[in-house]
Structures are given as C-alpha cells and as structure tokens.
Design a protein around this motif. Structure first.
Motif, PDB file in Angstrom:
ATOM      1  N   ASN A  76      19.569 -87.118  -9.836  1.00  0.00           N
ATOM      2  CA  ASN A  76      20.337 -86.285  -8.907  1.00  0.00           C
ATOM      3  C   ASN A  76      20.191 -84.790  -9.163  1.00  0.00           C
ATOM      4  N   ASN A  77      19.302 -84.393 -10.068  1.00  0.00           N
ATOM      5  CA  ASN A  77      19.323 -83.006 -10.529  1.00  0.00           C
ATOM      6  C   ASN A  77      18.053 -82.219 -10.256  1.00  0.00           C
ATOM      7  N   THR A  78      17.159 -82.740  -9.431  1.00  0.00           N
ATOM      8  CA  THR A  78      15.909 -82.037  -9.166  1.00  0.00           C
ATOM      9  C   THR A  78      15.672 -81.936  -7.668  1.00  0.00           C
ATOM     10  N   GLN A  79      14.559 -81.337  -7.294  1.00  0.00           N
ATOM     11  CA  GLN A  79      14.175 -81.263  -5.885  1.00  0.00           C
ATOM     12  C   GLN A  79      13.498 -82.552  -5.423  1.00  0.00           C
ATOM     13  N   HIS A  80      13.167 -83.430  -6.371  1.00  0.00           N
ATOM     14  CA  HIS A  80      12.471 -84.679  -6.046  1.00  0.00           C
ATOM     15  C   HIS A  80      13.216 -85.842  -6.695  1.00  0.00           C
ATOM     16  N   ASN A  81      14.381 -86.145  -6.156  1.00  0.00           N
ATOM     17  CA  ASN A  81      15.240 -87.172  -6.744  1.00  0.00           C
ATOM     18  C   ASN A  81      14.796 -88.573  -6.315  1.00  0.00           C
ATOM     19  N   ASP A 145      20.052 -79.937   1.965  1.00  0.00           N
ATOM     20  CA  ASP A 145      20.009 -78.473   1.836  1.00  0.00           C
ATOM     21  C   ASP A 145      19.339 -78.019   0.543  1.00  0.00           C
ATOM     22  N   GLY A 146      19.007 -78.966  -0.355  1.00  0.00           N
ATOM     23  CA  GLY A 146      18.282 -78.627  -1.567  1.00  0.00           C
ATOM     24  C   GLY A 146      19.136 -78.144  -2.713  1.00  0.00           C
ATOM     25  N   ILE A 147      20.458 -78.072  -2.491  1.00  0.00           N
ATOM     26  CA  ILE A 147      21.344 -77.532  -3.521  1.00  0.00           C
ATOM     27  C   ILE A 147      22.508 -78.471  -3.820  1.00  0.00           C
ATOM     28  N   HIS A 148      23.289 -78.777  -2.794  1.00  0.00           N
ATOM     29  CA  HIS A 148      24.532 -79.515  -2.972  1.00  0.00           C
ATOM     30  C   HIS A 148      24.313 -81.024  -2.807  1.00  0.00           C
ATOM     31  N   SER A 149      25.199 -81.822  -3.436  1.00  0.00           N
ATOM     32  CA  SER A 149      25.054 -83.275  -3.363  1.00  0.00           C
ATOM     33  C   SER A 149      25.522 -83.841  -2.030  1.00  0.00           C
ATOM     34  N   ASN A 150      26.228 -83.023  -1.224  1.00  0.00           N
ATOM     35  CA  ASN A 150      26.769 -83.562   0.028  1.00  0.00           C
ATOM     36  C   ASN A 150      26.539 -82.622   1.215  1.00  0.00           C
ATOM     37  N   LYS A 151      25.482 -81.825   1.166  1.00  0.00           N
ATOM     38  CA  LYS A 151      25.218 -80.886   2.257  1.00  0.00           C
ATOM     39  C   LYS A 151      23.820 -81.092   2.824  1.00  0.00           C
ATOM     40  N   GLY A 195      15.333 -68.376  18.309  1.00  0.00           N
ATOM     41  CA  GLY A 195      15.810 -68.172  19.672  1.00  0.00           C
ATOM     42  C   GLY A 195      15.759 -69.399  20.547  1.00  0.00           C
ATOM     43  N   ALA A 196      15.537 -70.579  19.955  1.00  0.00           N
ATOM     44  CA  ALA A 196      15.317 -71.761  20.790  1.00  0.00           C
ATOM     45  C   ALA A 196      16.176 -72.963  20.420  1.00  0.00           C
ATOM     46  N   THR A 197      16.406 -73.204  19.140  1.00  0.00           N
ATOM     47  CA  THR A 197      17.113 -74.420  18.738  1.00  0.00           C
ATOM     48  C   THR A 197      18.208 -74.105  17.719  1.00  0.00           C
ATOM     49  N   TYR A 198      19.150 -75.029  17.622  1.00  0.00           N
ATOM     50  CA  TYR A 198      20.216 -74.900  16.630  1.00  0.00           C
ATOM     51  C   TYR A 198      19.796 -75.530  15.299  1.00  0.00           C
ATOM     52  N   GLU A 199      20.263 -74.906  14.226  1.00  0.00           N
ATOM     53  CA  GLU A 199      20.298 -75.531  12.912  1.00  0.00           C
ATOM     54  C   GLU A 199      21.773 -75.651  12.540  1.00  0.00           C
ATOM     55  N   ILE A 200      22.229 -76.880  12.286  1.00  0.00           N
ATOM     56  CA  ILE A 200      23.658 -77.143  12.127  1.00  0.00           C
ATOM     57  C   ILE A 200      23.951 -77.616  10.709  1.00  0.00           C
ATOM     58  N   ASP A 201      24.951 -77.013  10.075  1.00  0.00           N
ATOM     59  CA  ASP A 201      25.385 -77.478   8.757  1.00  0.00           C
ATOM     60  C   ASP A 201      26.071 -78.833   8.895  1.00  0.00           C
ATOM     61  N   VAL A 202      25.765 -79.745   7.981  1.00  0.00           N
ATOM     62  CA  VAL A 202      26.376 -81.074   7.992  1.00  0.00           C
ATOM     63  C   VAL A 202      26.911 -81.381   6.587  1.00  0.00           C
ATOM     64  N   THR A 203      28.168 -81.804   6.517  1.00  0.00           N
ATOM     65  CA  THR A 203      28.742 -82.302   5.271  1.00  0.00           C
ATOM     66  C   THR A 203      28.622 -83.815   5.270  1.00  0.00           C
ATOM     67  N   LEU A 204      27.881 -84.342   4.313  1.00  0.00           N
ATOM     68  CA  LEU A 204      27.593 -85.772   4.270  1.00  0.00           C
ATOM     69  C   LEU A 204      28.807 -86.575   3.816  1.00  0.00           C
ATOM     70  N   PHE A 205      28.919 -87.800   4.312  1.00  0.00           N
ATOM     71  CA  PHE A 205      30.015 -88.685   3.918  1.00  0.00           C
ATOM     72  C   PHE A 205      29.799 -89.253   2.512  1.00  0.00           C
ATOM     73  N   ASP A 207      28.725 -89.700  -1.340  1.00  0.00           N
ATOM     74  CA  ASP A 207      28.559 -88.917  -2.555  1.00  0.00           C
ATOM     75  C   ASP A 207      27.370 -89.491  -3.312  1.00  0.00           C
ATOM     76  N   TYR A 208      26.244 -88.801  -3.273  1.00  0.00           N
ATOM     77  CA  TYR A 208      25.012 -89.322  -3.872  1.00  0.00           C
ATOM     78  C   TYR A 208      25.087 -89.384  -5.395  1.00  0.00           C
ATOM     79  N   SER A 209      26.025 -88.656  -5.976  1.00  0.00           N
ATOM     80  CA  SER A 209      26.146 -88.690  -7.433  1.00  0.00           C
ATOM     81  C   SER A 209      26.957 -89.884  -7.914  1.00  0.00           C
ATOM     82  N   ALA A 210      27.592 -90.613  -6.991  1.00  0.00           N
ATOM     83  CA  ALA A 210      28.466 -91.722  -7.381  1.00  0.00           C
ATOM     84  C   ALA A 210      27.996 -93.072  -6.848  1.00  0.00           C
TER      85      ALA A 210
END
Length: 232
Positions: A76-81, A145-151, A195-205, A207-210
């Motif tokens: 759970n701690n790298t860019q290639h989990n 998102d490459g950083i958070h466990s639930n984003k 100028g064409a499409t949305y990028e939307i933040d998503v909070t995942l349901f 918990d990949y760490s558990a």
C-alpha cells in the motif's frame, strides 16, 4: 487530622480506581481479541461455505462467476501496489480476472500459481477503471490520485454534463473485467481540463489499507466478446 485522613483516603481511592481501570482495560482488550478471532473464523467459514456451494461455477450472475478469497499480502505504500490472493489456478483463477468488494473494484489479476494469484491494485500508477456518474450518467476512466488511500479522479466527463458533489460513482460495465453498478465512491470538487472535459475528485468507499477478504470475478463471456471484436 480529618483533612489529612481525607487526603490519604482520596489518594488511596484514586490508586484503587486506577488499578481497577487498568484491569478493566486489560479485560476489554482480551475480549476484543477474542471477538476479532471469532470474526475472522466466521469470515473464513462463510468464504469456504460459499466456495463449497460452487459460487464459482457456470451458474453465474449476469455472465460473471464469483469466487470468495482471502488476501495473503498487500502493498500500500508505493506507486505500484500489488495484492497476493490465497486462490490460484487450482481454484479456477485465471489471468485477467477482476478483484472486487461490495463497494469497490480492487484490482486485476496478472499472474497465477497453483495456490496464489498476483494482482495489480487499483492503487497503481497508470491503472484505471471505467466508471460512471450514477447508474445512467456519463462514463470515464477512474484513476487513483497517487497519494491517498481513498482518493481518485474521474476524468473525461463532458463539460455539458450536470452533476452535484455527493453523487455516487459506479462501475460502468463497459469494461470486460468488472460487472456494472458496483458503487465506488462519492464525487467532490470538479475542474474543467483543456476547456473540454471535467476532472472530478472522488472519495472511494473502500479502505485499501484494511482489505482482508475480496471476491475474484471472471467474465464468462470474455472470450466470445474478444472473438467478435477480432472479426472487425
């Protein structure tokens, strides 16, 4: 006199209360351990019972077969989990199968041995899942998102689409790996990209760490779909 005795009695009572509280905490910790052990045993029993009932069979649900499994190891701690799953080719697992939970698309199996499988976690740089806004809205790739466990980010949503923060994101069903309508997370802020499409933040349901127990899902129609695509 009396005030000194009251002070001593109060100190004694405090010490007594302290050790009583420690005893209660030790007892609660032991009971929590027992409950966790019983819960794990129950989860394993349910998983084994589902397998014994031949959940993973041609008696499938919507063209997909399902196999419950337990995670043996997770990164759970790298860019290639990655995830090591305690089911393999002896259990009918094949490369390219998906891994899901009730509220998440967890990863994709890349390699199998007789008793274990290796999977790329969704928390993996460059991996995406086809997801949609609600069950009838626009679809686009969902990426960690490459950083958070639930984003995560939901990308390539046309800018004319209307949606609100708090909308649920589901698997779209456009992928041959994951069944449709698995809830994945909740939308947050959105940005216009190029100028064409949305990028939307998503909070995942999920918990990949558990993660402990997952389900391996196999599209029984995948070969037929690939064969049809190959005719064009």
């Amino acid at each position: 006199g009396q005030s000194v005795m009251n002070s001593v009695w109060g100190l004694s009572q405090s010490v007594s209360d302290y050790f009583s509280l420690r005893t209660q905490n030790d007892s609660l910790a032991l009971e929590n351990h027992r409950l966790r052990t019983r819960l794990e045993a129950l989860e394993e029993y349910v998983a084994d019972s589902l397998l014994a009932a031949r959940v993973y069979s041609k008696g499938n649900i919507g063209g997909f077969a399902y196999l419950p499994a337990k995670i043996s190891k997770i990164s759970n701690n790298t860019q290639h989990n990655y995830i090591i799953v305690g089911k393999g080719s002896n259990d009918g697992v094949t490369e390219g199968s998906g891994i899901i939970k009730g509220q998440g698309a967890i990863g994709v199996i890349d390699a199998v041995s007789p008793n274990f499988s290796y999977a790329r976690s969704f928390k993996n740089h460059g991996m995406s899942i086809s997801a949609r806004l609600g069950k009838t809205g626009a679809a686009g790739p969902l990426t960690w998102d490459g950083i958070h466990s639930n984003k995560a980010y939901l990308k390539e949503i046309p800018h004319h689409m209307t949606f609100s923060p708090g909308d649920t994101v589901f698997t779209s069903g456009y992928s041959s790996i994951f069944p449709p309508d698995i809830p994945l997370g909740i939308t947050g802020e959105a940005r216009i990209v190029n100028g064409a499409t949305y990028e939307i933040d998503v909070t995942l349901f999920e918990d990949y760490s558990a993660l402990r127990y997952i389900t391996i899902v196999d599209n029984l129609n995948e070969e037929e779909i690939k064969s049809l695509e190959g005719t064009r």
